[in-house]
Motif scaffolding. Structure first.
Motif, PDB file in Angstrom:
ATOM      1  N   GLN A 206      21.762 -46.154  -7.804  1.00 19.27           N
ATOM      2  CA  GLN A 206      20.576 -47.010  -7.876  1.00 19.27           C
ATOM      3  C   GLN A 206      19.369 -46.233  -8.401  1.00 19.27           C
ATOM      4  OE1 GLN A 206      22.508 -46.462  -5.249  1.00 19.27           O
ATOM      5  NE2 GLN A 206      22.433 -48.144  -3.771  1.00 19.27           N
ATOM      6  N   ALA A 207      19.199 -45.019  -7.877  1.00 21.21           N
ATOM      7  CA  ALA A 207      18.051 -44.215  -8.293  1.00 21.21           C
ATOM      8  C   ALA A 207      18.131 -43.910  -9.778  1.00 21.21           C
ATOM      9  CB  ALA A 207      18.002 -42.921  -7.490  1.00 21.21           C
ATOM     10  N   GLU A 208      19.347 -43.607 -10.240  1.00 21.41           N
ATOM     11  CA  GLU A 208      19.520 -43.294 -11.655  1.00 21.41           C
ATOM     12  C   GLU A 208      19.255 -44.514 -12.523  1.00 21.41           C
ATOM     13  OE1 GLU A 208      21.530 -42.374  -9.257  1.00 21.41           O
ATOM     14  OE2 GLU A 208      21.513 -40.167  -9.350  1.00 21.41           O
ATOM     15  N   LEU A 209      19.670 -45.673 -12.039  1.00 21.11           N
ATOM     16  CA  LEU A 209      19.431 -46.906 -12.798  1.00 21.11           C
ATOM     17  C   LEU A 209      17.927 -47.121 -12.962  1.00 21.11           C
ATOM     18  CD1 LEU A 209      20.311 -49.587 -14.061  1.00 21.11           C
ATOM     19  CD2 LEU A 209      20.339 -50.578 -11.776  1.00 21.11           C
ATOM     20  N   VAL A 210      17.199 -46.964 -11.872  1.00 22.11           N
ATOM     21  CA  VAL A 210      15.751 -47.135 -11.929  1.00 22.11           C
ATOM     22  C   VAL A 210      15.147 -46.129 -12.907  1.00 22.11           C
ATOM     23  CG1 VAL A 210      13.636 -46.805 -10.622  1.00 22.11           C
ATOM     24  CG2 VAL A 210      15.502 -48.123  -9.632  1.00 22.11           C
ATOM     25  N   GLU A 211      15.605 -44.893 -12.828  1.00 27.34           N
ATOM     26  CA  GLU A 211      15.028 -43.868 -13.701  1.00 27.34           C
ATOM     27  C   GLU A 211      15.371 -44.117 -15.163  1.00 27.34           C
ATOM     28  OE1 GLU A 211      14.745 -40.438 -10.276  1.00 27.34           O
ATOM     29  OE2 GLU A 211      16.114 -40.110 -11.956  1.00 27.34           O
ATOM     30  N   ALA A 212      16.549 -44.695 -15.416  1.00 25.93           N
ATOM     31  CA  ALA A 212      16.902 -45.018 -16.793  1.00 25.93           C
ATOM     32  C   ALA A 212      16.006 -46.141 -17.307  1.00 25.93           C
ATOM     33  CB  ALA A 212      18.369 -45.425 -16.887  1.00 25.93           C
ATOM     34  N   ILE A 213      15.725 -47.134 -16.469  1.00 28.95           N
ATOM     35  CA  ILE A 213      14.876 -48.242 -16.918  1.00 28.95           C
ATOM     36  C   ILE A 213      13.433 -47.776 -17.079  1.00 28.95           C
ATOM     37  CG2 ILE A 213      14.037 -50.556 -16.352  1.00 28.95           C
ATOM     38  CD1 ILE A 213      16.633 -51.033 -14.875  1.00 28.95           C
ATOM     39  N   MET A 214      13.028 -46.819 -16.241  1.00 30.07           N
ATOM     40  CA  MET A 214      11.664 -46.295 -16.340  1.00 30.07           C
ATOM     41  C   MET A 214      11.509 -45.274 -17.465  1.00 30.07           C
ATOM     42  SD  MET A 214       9.529 -47.671 -14.479  1.00 30.07           S
ATOM     43  CE  MET A 214       8.148 -46.569 -14.785  1.00 30.07           C
ATOM     44  N   GLY A 215      12.621 -44.817 -18.027  1.00 33.00           N
ATOM     45  CA  GLY A 215      12.537 -43.834 -19.096  1.00 33.00           C
ATOM     46  C   GLY A 215      12.456 -42.404 -18.598  1.00 33.00           C
ATOM     47  N   MET A 216      12.752 -42.212 -17.329  1.00 32.44           N
ATOM     48  CA  MET A 216      12.725 -40.842 -16.816  1.00 32.44           C
ATOM     49  C   MET A 216      14.056 -40.145 -17.063  1.00 32.44           C
ATOM     50  SD  MET A 216      10.830 -42.158 -13.446  1.00 32.44           S
ATOM     51  CE  MET A 216      10.953 -40.777 -12.346  1.00 32.44           C
ATOM     52  N   ARG A 217      15.085 -40.929 -17.364  1.00 30.99           N
ATOM     53  CA  ARG A 217      16.367 -40.379 -17.796  1.00 30.99           C
ATOM     54  C   ARG A 217      16.766 -41.123 -19.054  1.00 30.99           C
ATOM     55  NH1 ARG A 217      20.119 -38.155 -13.786  1.00 30.99           N
ATOM     56  NH2 ARG A 217      19.003 -37.814 -11.848  1.00 30.99           N
ATOM     57  N   ASP A 218      17.376 -40.390 -19.971  1.00 28.84           N
ATOM     58  CA  ASP A 218      17.742 -40.998 -21.236  1.00 28.84           C
ATOM     59  C   ASP A 218      19.216 -41.397 -21.171  1.00 28.84           C
ATOM     60  OD1 ASP A 218      17.081 -41.875 -23.744  1.00 28.84           O
ATOM     61  OD2 ASP A 218      17.884 -40.071 -24.697  1.00 28.84           O
ATOM     62  N   PRO A 219      19.509 -42.705 -21.251  1.00 28.30           N
ATOM     63  CA  PRO A 219      20.904 -43.127 -21.158  1.00 28.30           C
ATOM     64  C   PRO A 219      21.698 -42.669 -22.384  1.00 28.30           C
ATOM     65  CG  PRO A 219      19.495 -44.975 -21.747  1.00 28.30           C
ATOM     66  CD  PRO A 219      18.589 -43.824 -21.460  1.00 28.30           C
ATOM     67  N   ASP A 220      22.996 -42.376 -22.197  1.00 29.54           N
ATOM     68  CA  ASP A 220      23.769 -41.988 -23.373  1.00 29.54           C
ATOM     69  C   ASP A 220      24.596 -43.144 -23.923  1.00 29.54           C
ATOM     70  OD1 ASP A 220      25.279 -39.679 -21.088  1.00 29.54           O
ATOM     71  OD2 ASP A 220      25.577 -41.836 -21.210  1.00 29.54           O
ATOM     72  N   GLY A 221      24.326 -44.338 -23.474  1.00 31.19           N
ATOM     73  CA  GLY A 221      24.980 -45.490 -24.068  1.00 31.19           C
ATOM     74  C   GLY A 221      24.358 -46.766 -23.544  1.00 31.19           C
ATOM     75  N   GLY A 222      24.469 -47.823 -24.347  1.00 29.57           N
ATOM     76  CA  GLY A 222      23.951 -49.108 -23.892  1.00 29.57           C
ATOM     77  C   GLY A 222      22.510 -49.321 -24.282  1.00 29.57           C
ATOM     78  N   THR A 223      22.003 -50.520 -23.994  1.00 29.41           N
ATOM     79  CA  THR A 223      20.640 -50.847 -24.396  1.00 29.41           C
ATOM     80  C   THR A 223      19.853 -51.436 -23.227  1.00 29.41           C
ATOM     81  OG1 THR A 223      21.366 -53.028 -25.081  1.00 29.41           O
ATOM     82  CG2 THR A 223      21.214 -51.350 -26.800  1.00 29.41           C
ATOM     83  N   ILE A 224      18.550 -51.234 -23.288  1.00 31.77           N
ATOM     84  CA  ILE A 224      17.635 -51.853 -22.342  1.00 31.77           C
ATOM     85  C   ILE A 224      16.630 -52.635 -23.179  1.00 31.77           C
ATOM     86  CG2 ILE A 224      15.959 -51.441 -20.507  1.00 31.77           C
ATOM     87  CD1 ILE A 224      17.281 -48.662 -20.166  1.00 31.77           C
ATOM     88  N   THR A 225      16.517 -53.920 -22.917  1.00 26.50           N
ATOM     89  CA  THR A 225      15.605 -54.753 -23.692  1.00 26.50           C
ATOM     90  C   THR A 225      14.573 -55.365 -22.762  1.00 26.50           C
ATOM     91  OG1 THR A 225      17.539 -55.314 -24.997  1.00 26.50           O
ATOM     92  CG2 THR A 225      15.528 -56.533 -25.473  1.00 26.50           C
ATOM     93  N   LEU A 226      13.307 -55.139 -23.067  1.00 26.83           N
ATOM     94  CA  LEU A 226      12.237 -55.714 -22.258  1.00 26.83           C
ATOM     95  C   LEU A 226      11.491 -56.732 -23.094  1.00 26.83           C
ATOM     96  CD1 LEU A 226      10.454 -55.496 -19.588  1.00 26.83           C
ATOM     97  CD2 LEU A 226       8.988 -54.029 -20.948  1.00 26.83           C
ATOM     98  N   ASP A 227      11.527 -57.979 -22.678  1.00 22.77           N
ATOM     99  CA  ASP A 227      10.773 -59.023 -23.348  1.00 22.77           C
ATOM    100  C   ASP A 227      11.052 -59.017 -24.856  1.00 22.77           C
ATOM    101  OD1 ASP A 227       9.151 -61.168 -23.358  1.00 22.77           O
ATOM    102  OD2 ASP A 227       7.258 -60.048 -23.263  1.00 22.77           O
ATOM    103  N   GLY A 228      12.325 -58.865 -25.218  1.00 24.55           N
ATOM    104  CA  GLY A 228      12.710 -58.928 -26.619  1.00 24.55           C
ATOM    105  C   GLY A 228      12.616 -57.638 -27.402  1.00 24.55           C
ATOM    106  N   ALA A 229      12.022 -56.589 -26.807  1.00 22.97           N
ATOM    107  CA  ALA A 229      11.891 -55.327 -27.533  1.00 22.97           C
ATOM    108  C   ALA A 229      12.863 -54.302 -26.951  1.00 22.97           C
ATOM    109  CB  ALA A 229      10.461 -54.815 -27.427  1.00 22.97           C
ATOM    110  N   ASP A 230      13.534 -53.577 -27.843  1.00 24.53           N
ATOM    111  CA  ASP A 230      14.474 -52.555 -27.386  1.00 24.53           C
ATOM    112  C   ASP A 230      13.689 -51.337 -26.895  1.00 24.53           C
ATOM    113  OD1 ASP A 230      16.467 -50.803 -26.910  1.00 24.53           O
ATOM    114  OD2 ASP A 230      17.225 -50.703 -28.968  1.00 24.53           O
ATOM    115  N   ILE A 231      13.850 -51.009 -25.623  1.00 25.04           N
ATOM    116  CA  ILE A 231      13.115 -49.865 -25.083  1.00 25.04           C
ATOM    117  C   ILE A 231      14.078 -48.803 -24.561  1.00 25.04           C
ATOM    118  CG2 ILE A 231      11.039 -51.158 -24.437  1.00 25.04           C
ATOM    119  CD1 ILE A 231      12.226 -50.995 -21.497  1.00 25.04           C
ATOM    120  N   SER A 232      15.335 -48.843 -25.048  1.00 24.28           N
ATOM    121  CA  SER A 232      16.357 -47.953 -24.489  1.00 24.28           C
ATOM    122  C   SER A 232      15.938 -46.493 -24.437  1.00 24.28           C
ATOM    123  CB  SER A 232      17.643 -48.068 -25.306  1.00 24.28           C
ATOM    124  OG  SER A 232      17.969 -49.409 -25.505  1.00 24.28           O
TER     125      SER A 232
END
Lengths: 490, 368
Positions: free
Chosen positions: A266-292
């Motif tokens: 859970q902590a890692e998921l939050v940090e990936a969405i916050m940009g504190m960890r850089d995911p090595d796969g997949g995408t995060i989209t906020l309000d239509g913009a890719d913020i992965s």
């Protein structure tokens, strides 16, 4: 077994500190076994047979269980075979089942807690103080803990424990003391009261509930996470996936709750969405913009609010005044700065506003964040994040260690913002909170989302079994009380 | 609110007073232990230190000390321990001297050019440590201290006849700067004040402004207070480490300039060393505060000036070094003690005020 309940800031922690010799009382007396005592330091308290199990475990991860227990108490039985024998003996006597040679870092939360308990018993404690021992446990683990505590009681030990969870307090305590604003407001026996009455004694007013009435979920996706994958290197140098194939969508006006035993990603998921960890796969989209892969600051400016799990590490500058804490995380936004320069005056004024609107109890905005109680620190953080009108709020354990009064306020604020179209990612160990606030529930286990449930029907027990990996797929509530995995139950 | 402010003020004064009293007591005991009269020593120091030529000497000495303290303090505010200020200013001054000695431009071009070269070289040297920290995780304490030795070796290599230096008697030094590169002085009696005093003052104001009033400064302080909170707040900690090392190095580059442009006009084997370490002591002494460090730098100059006089009065010459050490220790300890006391006081006050508020509302509820 005596339970101490009260709001945060009511003085529970201070009382505990005094009992454990960490702080000196101005007046009044402490009596142990009919003998009046005064403690100058925790060492005095330990010598008198008082042991403290802190809310945040005080264990060295890179040492074994045995080493952790013996550390600092080498004089008792040395560090060799005699110590081992003593540890095993104490562990067996109280049915703690501690394995002495395992590294603490390999232990789960419940096991660590048992090590902490064993640690104080080893030092000869006859009176145990437990500070919110159940905050980090799932229901099944709580039961196991209470069995251990009953064992201790049967052996003639005294247990004093602090909890916010009133149901537990009623089921396990022999006596309950309620304190509010630094004084005892009631001493009750568990047989003569209900959780509701107890809570009202604590707050001095009506009991809040996390329930959300009408649904405000819309069709507009706000946050979409797709096939998110994150690897991390553990201390042994082995690379393993901490997040794997995570995918979900949160719509405007929706609260997505994630249940799970702590440490399952859970902590890692939050940090990936916050940009504190850089995911090595997949995408995060906020309000239509890719913020992965966008930097944290950009994400915050784009409208992610963050109420972190560990407010001391991620949410506050403890030694800085409140108004500097109001700037933290939003230094590029109004009213904190104009261009590249800080706008101290506006920031101070706005801090005053937050303090007033969010009922942060403080004598002023020049005091350091460290001097506020946990609940008031959290209200300040929530106030700060809400002040920037986020599109998405990440709330990790938003009411952990927060008193019932502040809890109600924080829930209200989340609900309020949700009505206005806020999307919320809620992570919590408090299953009642998750079930009460969420529109959708997912269960996380070993870095994957293994189950989903309808908060309207699911019970904490059903969630609990999915959290330990015992059930997966869609959790259907069955009336006879047993739960089945709609998908593949193991 | 007012009450807390008054306590804050009292505590603010309490710390330095406590430190000075403690330092005086300890030094007195030490002087007594050597069988001398401490009071006489203090009288000698004050008398000699307040002479006008001493005053000029002290101020001129304090200028590079102050710049050095600033360089160290930039790191401290970020929780970085730049021990390498010493190597940074020496290598910076060396290459600045080489460039200055090779050119003959009008002063308004040449002087800024020399200063800029020094700041650039200083930041590059410090930046190496910053990059090693962020990319390889090497502690800046280790790298900067090793870079000090490397700087000394590099200077030693080039500071030979036929390479970048000329021989002058027993000494080697870089070619002299042209007269156009001499920095201005402020005419005072009996000796002139170094014009670099103005630069030091500007640097002090810039330090205060950037740290306290800009977004960048806030980010920097945030990282210094809590790296994890800074990261969660959107500060790129790595970039901040490199940037602040570059800034610290640039400030370090200024340290050698008063000597180069105002006294020696070249970099020779007799160029002053060790100012970087003095800067660490002064930054501690001044609590990283621009005015505190100015006071610290002046105090340091005063002790060095009057220490020589103590020798004539038959005191041990090491006594000044002992005093400096005692003062730094006393200041660090006194501030920590007062800070902890203040925090406890504040926590209690917060508690008391809340209890008072609560009592008031309770009464209101009862009467309602």
């Amino acid at each position: 077994m005596h339970a101490l309940v009260g709001e945060n800031g009511a003085g529970k922690s201070t009382l505990m500190k005094i009992l454990y010799g960490m702080q000196k009382p101005d007046e009044g007396t402490i009596t142990i076994d009919g003998e009046q005592v005064s403690f100058a330091s925790p060492a005095d308290a330990i010598a008198r047979g008082i042991g403290m199990v802190h809310q945040h475990f005080m264990l060295a991860d890179n040492l074994t269980v045995l080493e952790n227990i013996v550390l600092g108490a080498e004089k008792l039985h040395g560090i060799g075979a005699a110590a081992r024998a003593a540890v095993v003996e104490v562990s067996d006597r109280y049915g703690l089942n501690v394995r002495p040679d395992v590294l603490v870092e390999d232990l789960g939360v419940a096991d660590r807690q048992r090590v902490e308990i064993l640690k104080v018993l080893y030092r000869g404690a006859r009176t145990l103080i437990l500070d919110e021992p159940t905050a980090v446990l799932v229901p099944q683990e709580v039961d196991a803990l209470f069995d251990n505590l009953r064992e201790l009681k049967a052996e003639g030990l005294t247990v004093l424990f602090i909890s916010h969870k009133l149901g537990e307090v009623l089921s396990v305590a022999d006596d309950i003391t309620v304190i509010r604003r630094g004084t005892t407001v009631a001493s009750v026996a568990p047989g003569e009261t209900t959780p509701k009455q107890l809570a009202e004694l604590m707050v001095g007013s009506e009991l809040p509930s996390p329930e959300t009435r009408e649904s405000t979920v819309t069709d507009t996706p706000m946050l979409t996470v797709d096939a998110l994958h994150l690897s991390a290197t553990d201390p042994d140098g082995v690379v393993r996936a901490v997040l794997d194939g995570i995918g979900f969508t949160i719509h405007k006006g929706e609260v997505l709750g994630i249940a799970g035993v702590e440490g399952n990603g859970q902590a890692e998921l939050v940090e990936a969405i916050m940009g504190m960890r850089d995911p090595d796969g997949g995408t995060i989209t906020l309000d239509g913009a890719d913020i992965s892969h966008a930097p944290t600051r950009k994400r915050r400016e784009d409208g992610i609010g963050y109420v972190p799990e560990d407010r001391h590490r991620h949410g506050l500058l403890l030694q800085a005044p409140l108004w500097e804490n109001r700037i933290l995380g939003h230094v590029t936004e109004k009213p904190n700065s104009r261009g590249r320069l800080l706008d101290l005056k506006a920031a101070r004024t706005d801090t005053e506003r937050i303090v007033a609107e969010y009922d942060v109890r403080t004598p002023g905005i020049e005091v350091t964040a460290a001097s506020l109680s946990g609940g008031n620190q959290q209200k300040l953080i929530v106030g700060r994040e809400m002040s920037h009108h986020p599109k998405l709020l990440i709330a990790a354990h938003p009411t952990r260690g927060v008193d019932v009064g502040a809890q109600a306020q924080i829930w209200d604020q989340i609900r309020e913002a949700r009505r206005e179209g806020l999307a919320v990612l809620l992570i919590s160990a408090d299953l009642d909170e998750l079930i009460g606030l969420s529109d959708t529930l997912r269960v996380m286990y070993r870095g994957r989302l293994v189950a989903d449930a309808d908060p309207a029907t699911v019970t904490p027990e059903e969630l609990g079994s999915a959290m330990t990996g015992a059930a997966s797929g869609h959790l259907e509530h069955v009336e006879d009380g047993t739960e089945t995995g709609g998908g593949a139950a193991e | 609110m007012k009450k807390i402010d008054r306590t804050k003020l009292t505590l603010g004064i309490a710390a330095p007073v406590l430190a000075i009293v403690a330092a005086l007591v300890i030094t007195s005991v030490i002087i007594l232990a050597t069988g001398k009269d401490p009071l006489h020593a203090y009288t000698v120091m004050v008398d000699f230190g307040s002479k006008s030529d001493s005053q000029v000497w002290i101020i001129n000495k304090a200028v590079p000390y102050y710049l050095s303290a600033l360089a160290v303090a930039i790191g401290f505010r970020m929780n970085l321990f730049n021990i390498g200020v010493d190597g940074q200013y020496r290598i910076a001054a060396f290459f600045a001297a080489v460039v200055g000695g090779a050119l003959t431009l009008p002063g308004f071009l040449q002087i800024p050019l020399i200063i800029i070269v020094a700041m650039l070289v200083g930041s590059v040297w410090a930046g190496i440590a910053g990059i090693l920290k962020t990319t390889r995780g090497v502690s800046e304490v280790i790298t900067t201290i090793m870079l000090n030795s490397i700087a000394a070796a590099v200077i030693g290599y080039f500071l030979q006849e036929g390479r970048l230096a000329v021989k002058d008697g027993n000494l080697f030094h870089t070619p002299n700067l042209p007269a156009s590169s001499h920095f201005f002085t402020i005419p005072t009696q009996p000796d002139p004040l170094d014009g670099f005093l103005v630069v030091a003052a500007i640097a002090g104001v810039a330090y205060w402004f950037v740290l306290g009033r800009t977004r960048f400064g806030f980010d920097l302080r945030t990282v210094g207070q809590s790296e994890s909170a800074a990261q969660a707040g959107g500060v790129s900690v790595k970039r901040m480490v490199v940037t602040s090392m570059l800034l610290s190095g640039a400030a370090a580059g200024l340290i050698g300039m008063p000597t180069l442009l105002g006294v020696s006009y070249n970099y020779g084997t007799d160029f002053p060393v060790g100012i970087g370490f003095t800067g660490i002591a002064i930054a501690l002494l001044g609590r990283n505060h621009p005015l505190g460090m100015a006071a610290g730098a002046l105090l340091w100059g005063f002790l060095e000036r009057t220490g020589t006089q103590l020798e004539f009065e038959d005191y041990e010459q090491e006594i000044v070094g002992v005093m400096q050490g005692v003062i730094v220790l006393c200041v660090v300890i006194a501030y920590e003690v007062v800070r902890r006391y203040g925090q406890r006081l504040q926590q209690r006050k917060v508690g008391e005020e809340l209890a008072a508020q609560a009592r008031k509302t309770d009464k209101a509820e009862v009467s309602a």
